[in-house]
Design a protein around this motif. Structure first.
Motif, PDB file in Angstrom:
ATOM      1  N   ARG A 195       0.862  -1.147  -0.018  1.00  0.00           N
ATOM      2  CA  ARG A 195       0.129   0.160   0.013  1.00  0.00           C
ATOM      3  C   ARG A 195       0.955   1.211  -0.054  1.00  0.00           C
ATOM      4  O   ARG A 195       0.517   2.256  -0.792  1.00  0.00           O
ATOM      5  N   LEU A 196       1.938   1.139   0.970  1.00  0.00           N
ATOM      6  CA  LEU A 196       2.845   2.429   0.872  1.00  0.00           C
ATOM      7  C   LEU A 196       3.587   2.552  -0.365  1.00  0.00           C
ATOM      8  O   LEU A 196       3.568   3.616  -0.820  1.00  0.00           O
ATOM      9  N   ALA A 197       3.824   1.399  -1.127  1.00  0.00           N
ATOM     10  CA  ALA A 197       4.660   1.715  -2.607  1.00  0.00           C
ATOM     11  C   ALA A 197       3.580   2.216  -3.569  1.00  0.00           C
ATOM     12  O   ALA A 197       4.284   2.601  -4.500  1.00  0.00           O
ATOM     13  N   GLU A 198       2.493   1.925  -3.415  1.00  0.00           N
ATOM     14  CA  GLU A 198       1.653   2.413  -4.453  1.00  0.00           C
ATOM     15  C   GLU A 198       1.154   4.001  -4.391  1.00  0.00           C
ATOM     16  O   GLU A 198       0.568   4.589  -4.868  1.00  0.00           O
ATOM     17  N   GLY A 199       1.451   4.247  -2.883  1.00  0.00           N
ATOM     18  CA  GLY A 199       0.902   5.693  -2.493  1.00  0.00           C
ATOM     19  C   GLY A 199       1.896   6.865  -3.059  1.00  0.00           C
ATOM     20  O   GLY A 199       2.804   6.665  -3.938  1.00  0.00           O
ATOM     21  N   PRO A 200       1.632   8.095  -2.577  1.00  0.00           N
ATOM     22  CA  PRO A 200       2.064   9.337  -3.119  1.00  0.00           C
ATOM     23  C   PRO A 200       3.530   9.272  -2.482  1.00  0.00           C
ATOM     24  O   PRO A 200       3.540   9.872  -1.428  1.00  0.00           O
ATOM     25  N   GLN A 201       4.555   8.954  -3.125  1.00  0.00           N
ATOM     26  CA  GLN A 201       5.897   8.919  -2.505  1.00  0.00           C
ATOM     27  C   GLN A 201       6.339  10.164  -2.017  1.00  0.00           C
ATOM     28  O   GLN A 201       7.079  10.344  -0.964  1.00  0.00           O
ATOM     29  N   PHE A 202       6.220  11.191  -2.621  1.00  0.00           N
ATOM     30  CA  PHE A 202       6.783  12.454  -2.284  1.00  0.00           C
ATOM     31  C   PHE A 202       6.093  12.858  -0.804  1.00  0.00           C
ATOM     32  O   PHE A 202       6.799  13.354  -0.158  1.00  0.00           O
ATOM     33  N   ALA A 203       4.922  12.623  -0.938  1.00  0.00           N
ATOM     34  CA  ALA A 203       4.023  12.995   0.267  1.00  0.00           C
ATOM     35  C   ALA A 203       4.557  12.024   1.606  1.00  0.00           C
ATOM     36  O   ALA A 203       4.602  12.343   2.654  1.00  0.00           O
ATOM     37  N   ARG A 235     -13.016  13.429  -4.614  1.00  0.00           N
ATOM     38  CA  ARG A 235     -14.312  14.249  -5.358  1.00  0.00           C
ATOM     39  C   ARG A 235     -15.246  13.020  -5.920  1.00  0.00           C
ATOM     40  O   ARG A 235     -16.452  13.175  -5.942  1.00  0.00           O
ATOM     41  N   GLU A 236     -14.581  12.127  -6.802  1.00  0.00           N
ATOM     42  CA  GLU A 236     -15.280  11.164  -7.410  1.00  0.00           C
ATOM     43  C   GLU A 236     -15.449   9.854  -6.721  1.00  0.00           C
ATOM     44  O   GLU A 236     -16.225   8.938  -6.966  1.00  0.00           O
ATOM     45  N   GLY A 237     -15.082   9.938  -5.495  1.00  0.00           N
ATOM     46  CA  GLY A 237     -15.475   8.507  -4.629  1.00  0.00           C
ATOM     47  C   GLY A 237     -14.821   7.278  -5.211  1.00  0.00           C
ATOM     48  O   GLY A 237     -15.050   6.181  -4.966  1.00  0.00           O
ATOM     49  N   THR A 238     -13.407   7.607  -6.098  1.00  0.00           N
ATOM     50  CA  THR A 238     -12.818   6.328  -6.281  1.00  0.00           C
ATOM     51  C   THR A 238     -11.513   6.161  -5.742  1.00  0.00           C
ATOM     52  O   THR A 238     -10.995   7.037  -4.778  1.00  0.00           O
ATOM     53  N   GLU A 239     -10.991   4.987  -5.662  1.00  0.00           N
ATOM     54  CA  GLU A 239      -9.372   4.821  -5.232  1.00  0.00           C
ATOM     55  C   GLU A 239      -8.596   5.604  -6.260  1.00  0.00           C
ATOM     56  O   GLU A 239      -8.564   5.723  -7.378  1.00  0.00           O
ATOM     57  N   PRO A 240      -7.588   6.514  -5.480  1.00  0.00           N
ATOM     58  CA  PRO A 240      -6.794   7.248  -6.266  1.00  0.00           C
ATOM     59  C   PRO A 240      -5.548   6.164  -7.106  1.00  0.00           C
ATOM     60  O   PRO A 240      -5.285   5.287  -6.379  1.00  0.00           O
ATOM     61  N   GLU A 241      -5.128   6.815  -8.072  1.00  0.00           N
ATOM     62  CA  GLU A 241      -3.912   6.217  -8.730  1.00  0.00           C
ATOM     63  C   GLU A 241      -2.708   7.236  -8.541  1.00  0.00           C
ATOM     64  O   GLU A 241      -3.077   8.067  -9.350  1.00  0.00           O
ATOM     65  N   PHE A 242      -1.825   7.066  -7.973  1.00  0.00           N
ATOM     66  CA  PHE A 242      -0.750   8.180  -7.676  1.00  0.00           C
ATOM     67  C   PHE A 242       0.221   7.978  -8.874  1.00  0.00           C
ATOM     68  O   PHE A 242       0.879   7.157  -8.583  1.00  0.00           O
ATOM     69  N   PRO A 243       0.291   8.941  -9.535  1.00  0.00           N
ATOM     70  CA  PRO A 243       1.553   8.894 -10.723  1.00  0.00           C
ATOM     71  C   PRO A 243       2.942   8.863  -9.930  1.00  0.00           C
ATOM     72  O   PRO A 243       3.912   8.439 -10.663  1.00  0.00           O
ATOM     73  N   GLY A 244       2.905   9.394  -8.821  1.00  0.00           N
ATOM     74  CA  GLY A 244       3.959   9.709  -7.957  1.00  0.00           C
ATOM     75  C   GLY A 244       4.544   8.299  -7.339  1.00  0.00           C
ATOM     76  O   GLY A 244       5.475   8.245  -6.689  1.00  0.00           O
ATOM     77  N   ALA A 245       3.741   7.472  -7.733  1.00  0.00           N
ATOM     78  CA  ALA A 245       4.193   5.879  -7.235  1.00  0.00           C
ATOM     79  C   ALA A 245       5.228   5.259  -7.974  1.00  0.00           C
ATOM     80  O   ALA A 245       6.228   4.630  -7.798  1.00  0.00           O
ATOM     81  N   VAL A 246       5.645   5.982  -9.079  1.00  0.00           N
ATOM     82  CA  VAL A 246       6.646   5.769 -10.114  1.00  0.00           C
ATOM     83  C   VAL A 246       7.581   6.967 -10.436  1.00  0.00           C
ATOM     84  O   VAL A 246       6.923   8.240 -10.342  1.00  0.00           O
ATOM     85  N   ASN A 247       8.819   6.784 -10.358  1.00  0.00           N
ATOM     86  CA  ASN A 247       9.919   7.820 -10.566  1.00  0.00           C
ATOM     87  C   ASN A 247       9.643   8.879  -9.693  1.00  0.00           C
ATOM     88  O   ASN A 247       9.930   9.946  -9.922  1.00  0.00           O
ATOM     89  N   SER A 248       9.367   8.503  -8.462  1.00  0.00           N
ATOM     90  CA  SER A 248       9.406   9.328  -7.421  1.00  0.00           C
ATOM     91  C   SER A 248      10.869  10.020  -6.969  1.00  0.00           C
ATOM     92  O   SER A 248      10.656  10.912  -6.339  1.00  0.00           O
ATOM     93  N   ASP A 249      11.740   9.566  -7.562  1.00  0.00           N
ATOM     94  CA  ASP A 249      13.113  10.176  -7.253  1.00  0.00           C
ATOM     95  C   ASP A 249      13.434  11.273  -8.119  1.00  0.00           C
ATOM     96  O   ASP A 249      14.357  11.915  -7.864  1.00  0.00           O
ATOM     97  N   ARG A 250      12.357  11.563  -8.968  1.00  0.00           N
ATOM     98  CA  ARG A 250      12.605  13.147  -9.449  1.00  0.00           C
ATOM     99  C   ARG A 250      12.266  14.262  -8.531  1.00  0.00           C
ATOM    100  O   ARG A 250      12.818  15.341  -8.883  1.00  0.00           O
ATOM    101  N   TYR A 251      11.522  14.203  -7.576  1.00  0.00           N
ATOM    102  CA  TYR A 251      11.238  15.065  -6.720  1.00  0.00           C
ATOM    103  C   TYR A 251      12.478  15.401  -5.541  1.00  0.00           C
ATOM    104  O   TYR A 251      12.737  14.292  -5.110  1.00  0.00           O
TER     105      TYR A 251
END
Lengths: 263, 263, 263, 263, 263, 263
Positions: free
Chosen positions: A196-204, C247-263
């Motif tokens: 779950r953590l790995a799918e989360g928002p990494q920067f946050a 807002r949409e009541g869905t599960e988020p997909e975080f783009p930042g789960a990949v390539n998080s080392d950019r930040y």
């Protein structure tokens, strides 16, 4: 990457979880010199690996990690300040979250890893012991920094000065770990949380961890104090007596119980 | 040594444990001016005594210590900053471990001793009360420094601002003391722990305590803040009203409930 | 005074208690831009009001406060650092005691108010959630400063990184709030405590609070760190994904789960 | 706004600079009770004024500010902790930059304003004196917090314990102020700097100030310690002797030079 | 009182100034084991002496104090942590002001005394050297705590890592001491200042010192870190090489210049 | 090792000195994205290299380092927090000493390197400028943490808020660098110092550095605060205006000079 580890088994997952296993089950995962060094450097490599988001560490077999392998002589040596310091400071400095699945006994450097993880999950079979004082050593690897901010000062001194055994259940009740689960749920829970953590928002996630860890850094002198006072204690006769007693399975007699004002 | 104490009974043991008893049971071991001074200076003498490794402090009779003897006028006087400051700072600076056996009510300076001990053991009959606010005083002797690091901020404010009674059992559950035992086990437990510590590796024990106590020193300004804001509060009409109410057994009416913005 | 509030209902009492109600029950007291600003500035006005001794804050209807009104767009905007910062720093700087009666769900800025109050009383119906990470945001308004000093580091990371729901009962058990009471006792208890404090010795009460709050100020850089790392996280794609999912009541997909080392 | 000031002349400028003049030149701008209160609250109003970016404060006539008006009795009174605390904490908490143009003597609360300003500019005619100890008072308003971080500990103790006069030139050389200029350049320089700051990027300027001020807040207990130890010192005979000597123009004889161990 | 000192000459004055002279001029006042212990415990006795207000310490003959007597073997021994720790912590904890008259060379423990004094006055003949690194030791007795807060970090590292000689004049210019005077003015100046302090308001003076010293205590872990890392460094071959070189008057060759990553 | 650097020229020496040159002289060694990343990671590699004891960094050509290459767009981007944070934290965490030879202009990230080095040596041709505020940015990379502890608060705010140019000579006089030498002596001096350190007792040197650096870590929240408030400032219109002005060689007009209370 990760090809040069002996003591640790390191498995990068497609789910961006780096699974790390302390893997010397015949010794309860006690670390010799090589293992201790690996316990310190793995966190920098993980931190620098762009493919991995989360580390999940556990122990092979019955134990999480029995600490330094005193019987092989990797006990209270000067070399310890290098590797012990690396272990503590690198885990704190690591941007990415670390999950520990404490599957059994955790002592010494093993306990440090268990409790410096960001999410510590204990099995009901876990037993946590900071055994420094019983060995004639000051509690120097993580406890002076970590315990007061987890379970408060009164309990920290009570357990650290007396070297008490703390079960996984009690550790969860007093706040030394995040949660305790039945043994069979340990790895499923740990994997679920890591994923779950790995799918989360990494920067946050990384930013939240970093801000919380400022509490440690704002008091890092306490860790360094404890580290080097342990190192000095390791050069005194009490440590010799304590370690010999462990090796021989006897009760130690500490020469430093008399004339302690000489130090 | 230790021959010039009146309020304290001080007994050096062959087991290297210095047994200290607050000994004015007819007053619930409330300290007058002399007793308060002794509560501050004993720790330096213990620290300098090469024969003693551990101090074990308790109260004679039913109480641990009822604090300052308000009825005799040793309440909120300027002199308190000297002795109260000595008590807190000398207990923190003391290299050697201190065990408190909290056998009954602990209030004010008595509570400070109970909780600044390194190992605090409460009887099930113990009652801990920080009564400053009820007396019209700021909580100034130890609580602002010690409580947040033992039981957290939310509970500290809850109990300190409201002056709640905390039983020995509850104190153990929230981490204000190390443990709570049935009353008949109190002294056996305390003696067993003190003796075990006295037989232990003193340098390692002292070093562990010292590193942990850095947490207090890193925030010592908070103690000093609280000490002198208490001293100032003692010069205001609220303290007069609060203390008179205690002496007369009535409910206080605090003049400072109105126009408090003048201070 | 207090005439220009919209979101807050502010009622100065003859008992010197300022009763404050977050009053937008149809939105679970979620605050829009106006409400968020009011949550920040009320504490300075209360602090300067010579007639009021204590503030008591609760929520109208079922909720305490659901945080920022994400659906109206008052979510992760730059403006938040101004008002969020004011809320946290003004509550800490306020000399006078604040009581929170947590009657239901408390999230985001609402949770900050609930836990920065000096006396936090939870109903058994209360639910506390720091939902930042689930929204793709770093936990930035109060938690990095407040939680480790309330419930310890292990529990803080466990709950903050995973965004767990914490009931009022559990919050009391781990020390995140001062106490938890049955729902029907919440307002009577809160009023009784607020009134008692208002009749008390104000200088002593204020001085006790101020000394305790030094613990926060001695680490205020941690709050600022968390505040601005949240603000930065709000500019990244993860926050957009997280908020859209809510807002949409869905599960988020975080783009930042990949390539998080950019930040 | 700003209509209700007596001691201060407050002039909002079209250039977004709020010009503040301590305006009681016949008394060297010594503040009585009203003036002292104004010195504390002006910073919150300035901070909340959306039209003003920068404050520039100076003194009318020959002096910057001679401190409290001891001859009128506004010296060491309990009320001082309220206003003195407000002055120090509000200047530190103020988001916006403050410039002080130190045109002459600066003592006591006047010195606190001079040195808590973000940009302190001294005239060659400026004289800075922390005269607390000479009055029998502990140095309690700003010095213990501000001086060690400006000029170091050795110089701070040297000047504060001895109550030395420091000229504007020397103050610049040791780093107690930002710069020193010839007297005729003082107001042009101060205005130029204030205007430049007012035209600058306010968020960036405010953020830079705030981060730097964390150094003060991380040690705020030191200020509080000094504030209340001063307040307590004001209740002792030494303060009476010191203030009487100033009023009578004689050398003080401090009763507290003997038997000081009573406090 | 003070009858049992060998290394120190201790003279209580009718002017309430305790004059202390390091008195082994034939060895440049280098302290052997006895002297080092006396350097640590004198401050507690002075602090407890109701007749004395101020201590004034200097060295007999040409030197202030050349540090530990390396040639006699009182160099880097474990015993040092006890006495060195006492020296630093007791000087900081001492309520009463201490004046140092630095009449010549000040090294090691002597330098610690010179700079931990509250008022440090250097002769133009004074030479200050922190020679730890040249001896193969970490700078552990006072410098890591004291220097950054006196002369800033850049200068501290520059002088400490390189072991530079600092003259009394330069020490005053960079703020390492309070002032520097011609040699013939040293004792008159020091006596005048000590006498003036002794006639002053003791509570106010002590309170001012105590608040300023909170800066040290808020970072005391740094001192402890440095103390024990020095103690550990003393067990390594570099210290042996460094000390041998001093004894033999040669340039040291440090084995730890190679393979330093082993520690 | 060190083969994959573009912006940096990295030369391991037989004398155990790692010579690092920022090597883009045609751009005054301004770093683009690649260079900025290299400035952050080099310190970890140096720290882990068992052959190297000391790093010596300088700039090729006329400049030390002109900071980020604003003209190429590597100015205030989110990516900066990653690399800027790495630069600061890795230099502080590095066990081994770093020497900077500041041969010319040092700005932004270049200034951070110059001043986070343990021994900073400025040429008389050096010019140090923290230009953040002039660009519309908060001073976020090192200054809020480093400057107050080097030159004090008054000077730090004076120079940082106004973006003053500081010559190498002045930097040495106020303690911002360790020393300043004539330009032709710069590299000989730097090499002599680096070589001397490399031949010294590495454990002692590293331990001394580490203890001193605790001062930074005890306040690391201030750095993080400044880092992320800068990052947020980079998203606001002021930064756009400031950077455009630099690119166009004009004076900036900051929109945030008006209505700054919106943030």
């Amino acid at each position: 990457m990760y090809s040069d580890y002996e003591f640790l088994k390191v498995e990068p997952g497609a789910d961006r979880v780096l699974r790390i296993t302390m893997n010397r089950p015949e010794k309860l995962n006690a670390s010799g010199e090589i293992g201790h060094a690996e316990q310190g450097r793995i966190w920098r490599e993980f931190d620098a690996d762009p493919e991995m988001n989360v580390a999940l560490i556990t122990g092979a077999g019955r134990a999480f990690c029995a600490g330094g392998d005193i019987k092989e002589g990797n006990g209270p040596l000067p070399v310890d300040t290098r590797d012990g310091r690396a272990l503590v400071r690198n885990m704190i400095a690591c941007r990415k979250p670390i999950v520990s699945a404490i599957n059994g006994v955790a002592v010494g450097g093993g306990l440090a890893i268990a409790l410096l993880a960001d999410i510590s999950i204990a099995s009901e079979r876990a037993v946590l012991i900071d055994g420094h004082v019983r060995l004639g050593l000051a509690a120097g690897d993580h406890a002076a920094l970590v315990w007061p901010l987890a379970i408060g000062m009164a309990r920290s001194k009570y357990h650290l000065l007396l070297g008490n055994r703390i079960t996984g259940r009690e550790a969860a009740e007093i706040g030394l770990v995040g949660t305790c689960v039945p043994h069979e749920d340990l790895m499923p829970t740990a994997n679920e949380i890591a994923t779950r953590l790995a799918e989360g928002p990494q920067f946050a996630i990384q930013g939240t961890k970093a801000a919380l860890n400022d509490w440690y850094l704002h008091n890092i002198g306490i860790f360094e104090h404890s580290l080097y006072v342990e190192a000095l204690s390791a050069t005194l006769p009490d440590a010799e007596a304590g370690i010999r007693a462990v090796r021989e399975g006897t009760e130690p007699e500490f020469p430093g119980a008399v004339n302690s004002d000489r130090y």
